[in-house]
Design a protein around this motif. Structure first.
Motif, PDB file in Angstrom:
ATOM      1  N   MET A 343     -70.032  69.688 -59.157  1.00  0.00           N
ATOM      2  CA  MET A 343     -69.489  68.747 -58.176  1.00  0.00           C
ATOM      3  C   MET A 343     -70.268  68.779 -56.865  1.00  0.00           C
ATOM      4  O   MET A 343     -70.172  67.848 -56.059  1.00  0.00           O
ATOM      5  N   MET A 344     -71.041  69.838 -56.656  1.00  0.00           N
ATOM      6  CA  MET A 344     -71.844  69.976 -55.437  1.00  0.00           C
ATOM      7  C   MET A 344     -73.284  69.539 -55.655  1.00  0.00           C
ATOM      8  O   MET A 344     -74.020  69.345 -54.684  1.00  0.00           O
ATOM      9  N   CYS A 345     -73.672  69.360 -56.911  1.00  0.00           N
ATOM     10  CA  CYS A 345     -75.090  69.092 -57.219  1.00  0.00           C
ATOM     11  C   CYS A 345     -75.282  67.895 -58.148  1.00  0.00           C
ATOM     12  O   CYS A 345     -75.726  66.828 -57.711  1.00  0.00           O
ATOM     13  N   GLU A 346     -74.966  68.071 -59.400  1.00  0.00           N
ATOM     14  CA  GLU A 346     -75.284  67.050 -60.404  1.00  0.00           C
ATOM     15  C   GLU A 346     -74.494  65.761 -60.223  1.00  0.00           C
ATOM     16  O   GLU A 346     -75.052  64.661 -60.310  1.00  0.00           O
ATOM     17  N   THR A 347     -73.188  65.880 -59.972  1.00  0.00           N
ATOM     18  CA  THR A 347     -72.377  64.667 -59.844  1.00  0.00           C
ATOM     19  C   THR A 347     -72.749  63.843 -58.612  1.00  0.00           C
ATOM     20  O   THR A 347     -72.886  62.613 -58.709  1.00  0.00           O
ATOM     21  N   PRO A 348     -72.953  64.466 -57.445  1.00  0.00           N
ATOM     22  CA  PRO A 348     -73.439  63.659 -56.313  1.00  0.00           C
ATOM     23  C   PRO A 348     -74.775  62.980 -56.598  1.00  0.00           C
ATOM     24  O   PRO A 348     -74.994  61.839 -56.165  1.00  0.00           O
ATOM     25  N   ALA A 349     -75.658  63.682 -57.317  1.00  0.00           N
ATOM     26  CA  ALA A 349     -76.944  63.076 -57.667  1.00  0.00           C
ATOM     27  C   ALA A 349     -76.722  61.819 -58.514  1.00  0.00           C
ATOM     28  O   ALA A 349     -77.354  60.780 -58.288  1.00  0.00           O
ATOM     29  N   LYS A 350     -75.832  61.897 -59.485  1.00  0.00           N
ATOM     30  CA  LYS A 350     -75.548  60.735 -60.332  1.00  0.00           C
ATOM     31  C   LYS A 350     -74.939  59.604 -59.517  1.00  0.00           C
ATOM     32  O   LYS A 350     -75.301  58.428 -59.692  1.00  0.00           O
ATOM     33  N   ALA A 351     -74.010  59.943 -58.632  1.00  0.00           N
ATOM     34  CA  ALA A 351     -73.344  58.913 -57.830  1.00  0.00           C
ATOM     35  C   ALA A 351     -74.330  58.144 -56.966  1.00  0.00           C
ATOM     36  O   ALA A 351     -74.171  56.941 -56.738  1.00  0.00           O
ATOM     37  N   MET A 352     -75.377  58.850 -56.506  1.00  0.00           N
ATOM     38  CA  MET A 352     -76.356  58.235 -55.605  1.00  0.00           C
ATOM     39  C   MET A 352     -77.664  57.875 -56.310  1.00  0.00           C
ATOM     40  O   MET A 352     -78.673  57.581 -55.668  1.00  0.00           O
ATOM     41  N   ASN A 353     -77.657  57.904 -57.642  1.00  0.00           N
ATOM     42  CA  ASN A 353     -78.834  57.513 -58.438  1.00  0.00           C
ATOM     43  C   ASN A 353     -80.070  58.358 -58.135  1.00  0.00           C
ATOM     44  O   ASN A 353     -81.203  57.865 -58.135  1.00  0.00           O
ATOM     45  N   VAL A 354     -79.847  59.634 -57.867  1.00  0.00           N
ATOM     46  CA  VAL A 354     -80.958  60.578 -57.704  1.00  0.00           C
ATOM     47  C   VAL A 354     -81.274  61.140 -59.089  1.00  0.00           C
ATOM     48  O   VAL A 354     -80.445  61.810 -59.697  1.00  0.00           O
ATOM     49  N   LYS A 355     -82.470  60.871 -59.587  1.00  0.00           N
ATOM     50  CA  LYS A 355     -82.780  61.137 -60.987  1.00  0.00           C
ATOM     51  C   LYS A 355     -83.385  62.513 -61.246  1.00  0.00           C
ATOM     52  O   LYS A 355     -83.370  62.985 -62.383  1.00  0.00           O
ATOM     53  N   ASP A 356     -83.944  63.182 -60.239  1.00  0.00           N
ATOM     54  CA  ASP A 356     -84.747  64.372 -60.494  1.00  0.00           C
ATOM     55  C   ASP A 356     -84.324  65.589 -59.683  1.00  0.00           C
ATOM     56  O   ASP A 356     -85.089  66.499 -59.453  1.00  0.00           O
ATOM     57  N   ARG A 357     -83.064  65.619 -59.252  1.00  0.00           N
ATOM     58  CA  ARG A 357     -82.520  66.757 -58.522  1.00  0.00           C
ATOM     59  C   ARG A 357     -81.075  66.972 -58.947  1.00  0.00           C
ATOM     60  O   ARG A 357     -80.439  66.072 -59.486  1.00  0.00           O
ATOM     61  N   GLY A 358     -80.575  68.182 -58.706  1.00  0.00           N
ATOM     62  CA  GLY A 358     -79.168  68.453 -58.979  1.00  0.00           C
ATOM     63  C   GLY A 358     -78.892  69.271 -60.216  1.00  0.00           C
ATOM     64  O   GLY A 358     -77.743  69.622 -60.485  1.00  0.00           O
ATOM     65  N   LYS A 359     -79.929  69.609 -60.989  1.00  0.00           N
ATOM     66  CA  LYS A 359     -79.750  70.430 -62.186  1.00  0.00           C
ATOM     67  C   LYS A 359     -80.912  71.403 -62.326  1.00  0.00           C
ATOM     68  O   LYS A 359     -82.017  71.139 -61.855  1.00  0.00           O
ATOM     69  N   ILE A 360     -80.641  72.520 -62.997  1.00  0.00           N
ATOM     70  CA  ILE A 360     -81.714  73.403 -63.444  1.00  0.00           C
ATOM     71  C   ILE A 360     -82.168  72.866 -64.792  1.00  0.00           C
ATOM     72  O   ILE A 360     -81.540  73.093 -65.821  1.00  0.00           O
ATOM     73  N   CYS A 361     -83.237  72.109 -64.749  1.00  0.00           N
ATOM     74  CA  CYS A 361     -83.660  71.352 -65.930  1.00  0.00           C
ATOM     75  C   CYS A 361     -85.161  71.106 -65.856  1.00  0.00           C
ATOM     76  O   CYS A 361     -85.700  70.810 -64.781  1.00  0.00           O
ATOM     77  N   GLU A 362     -85.827  71.247 -66.970  1.00  0.00           N
ATOM     78  CA  GLU A 362     -87.265  71.015 -67.021  1.00  0.00           C
ATOM     79  C   GLU A 362     -87.621  69.633 -66.477  1.00  0.00           C
ATOM     80  O   GLU A 362     -86.993  68.629 -66.822  1.00  0.00           O
ATOM     81  N   GLY A 363     -88.609  69.583 -65.586  1.00  0.00           N
ATOM     82  CA  GLY A 363     -89.054  68.339 -65.007  1.00  0.00           C
ATOM     83  C   GLY A 363     -88.380  67.971 -63.703  1.00  0.00           C
ATOM     84  O   GLY A 363     -88.861  67.096 -62.979  1.00  0.00           O
ATOM     85  N   TYR A 364     -87.275  68.649 -63.383  1.00  0.00           N
ATOM     86  CA  TYR A 364     -86.593  68.398 -62.116  1.00  0.00           C
ATOM     87  C   TYR A 364     -87.283  69.176 -60.994  1.00  0.00           C
ATOM     88  O   TYR A 364     -87.948  70.190 -61.230  1.00  0.00           O
TER      89      TYR A 364
END
Length: 388
Positions: A343-364
């Motif tokens: 709720m502090m990282c991934e969901t705000p990124a989705k809400a604001m259409n931020v595609k490459d931040r908010g997760k520990i994920c390859e390519g981010y």
């Protein structure tokens, strides 16, 4: 150069201790159990390692407001928040003069040119106002609160040159549907806020793409009467409509702990964005302060970790930082840490259409926060480089 981070409790959709995180050129190269050749190592020393926090609604911190009038003010606010784990920030304005709004948008645009590894990422501006209900204005300056003015918002967006990312407004006002349509054309996010609207007034805009409820419960009505019948307010509309993201000021003050638990139970981790809604008093001492631009803002008082209007009739934003939100939701509301971080990282990124931040994920982007059991920040890495 490849950097390895090891010996951490990595927060993904679960807590993971059996993997290493590898960074190259500012991005996550891999998060794996498999060994990879590396050049340098960072020992996480058993700390939690989270994606960098993303605050999509903040006005200021450290004694500065994003609308104070200079690029340096914006950078100072962003740096203050970064020291508390916020690696991505959307500078937010309040209802103010058209001239100050234009200046704010230009300064955010210029500040975005400073984005670099090791510096907080300024993602674009969020205009909270001035198209609001006077009845639900809260701490918004009543002098500037009004219905949408087409010539003004077109000019603001044009001056921003693609950097205005969101506008919050009241759906029931004359001209709001036209504003929503214009924002859709420009790929700018709509949000409903400071509204006295009912379901029948808000739902058409939701169907058109207005999918964020700005600071749920704050500056919005609940069930109300129109004639003899009861109508859903903005709060219930947010709960009813599954597609709507709910901003939540989780400082433990604006919304009490039982209410935070209820919101989580209804909306869940995929539709809640934790926000600070912080003003310049965040990460500062107590006493007199100003909400909005220092030359034309609203006087307020910070007392006992809370910002009020001088007559104590309303809160004046918050003095929270993102680490406090995580602490309250996890330690006081007893919500699982992985859900809180989402709720502090991934969901705000989705809400604001931020595609490459908010997760520990390859390519981010390698935006990472190290913190202990008490959610005290120990290290911040932005795009692979430690916070300057």
């Amino acid at each position: 150069m490849i950097t390895r981070i090891f010996n951490g409790i990595f927060i993904t959709n679960k807590l993971e201790t059996d993997k290493n995180l590898y960074i190259e050129d500012g991005k996550i190269l891999a998060f794996t159990e498999e060994p990879i050749d590396y050049d340098v190592s960072i020992d996480a020393k058993g700390l939690y390692v989270s994606p960098g926090f993303i605050d999509i609604h903040t006005h200021g911190a450290g004694g500065f407001d994003f609308a104070d009038g200079t690029v340096e003010d914006i950078l100072n606010v962003a740096k203050t928040h970064a020291m508390h784990g916020t690696t991505t920030v959307f500078p937010t304005s309040a209802s103010m003069s058209f001239e100050d709004t234009i200046k704010f948008v230009i300064n955010v645009k210029e500040a975005m040119k400073e984005n670099a590894s090791g510096k907080p990422y300024i993602a674009g501006s969020h205009l909270e106002g001035p198209y609001f209900s006077q009845e639900q204005r809260g701490a918004q300056n009543p002098i500037y609160v009004k219905s949408p003015v087409k010539e003004e918002y077109i000019k603001v967006v044009e001056v921003g040159e693609g950097t205005v990312k969101r506008i919050s407004y009241a759906p029931e006002l004359n001209g709001s549907i036209e504003l929503c349509e214009y924002l859709n054309e420009k790929n700018i996010i709509s949000a409903f806020a400071h509204t006295s609207g009912i379901y029948e007034e808000i739902k058409p805009l939701i169907d058109s793409g207005c999918k964020i409820a700005t600071h749920l419960y704050s500056g919005m009505n609940t069930v109300t009467r129109r004639g003899l019948g009861r109508k859903l307010g903005a709060v219930e509309t947010t709960f009813l409509e599954d597609d709507v993201f709910a901003e939540v000021i989780a400082d433990g003050i604006h919304l009490p702990i039982p209410l935070l638990k209820l919101i989580y139970k209804i909306k869940g981790e995929d539709k809640i964005c934790l926000i600070t809604d912080s003003m310049r008093g965040a990460a500062q001492g107590e006493g007199k302060s100003v909400l909005g631009p220092k030359n034309d803002g609203v006087d307020c008082i910070v007392k006992d970790g809370i910002a009020y209007l001088p007559d104590m009739t309303a809160y004046a934003g918050s003095v929270a930082t993102a680490d406090r939100l995580v602490r309250v939701m996890h330690k006081e509301a007893n919500i699982p840490l992985c859900s809180v971080i989402k709720m502090m990282c991934e969901t705000p990124a989705k809400a604001m259409n931020v595609k490459d931040r908010g997760k520990i994920c390859e390519g981010y982007f390698a935006d990472l926060v190290f913190f202990d059991e008490d959610i005290k920040i120990q290290k911040v890495i932005i795009e692979g480089k430690e916070l300057y």
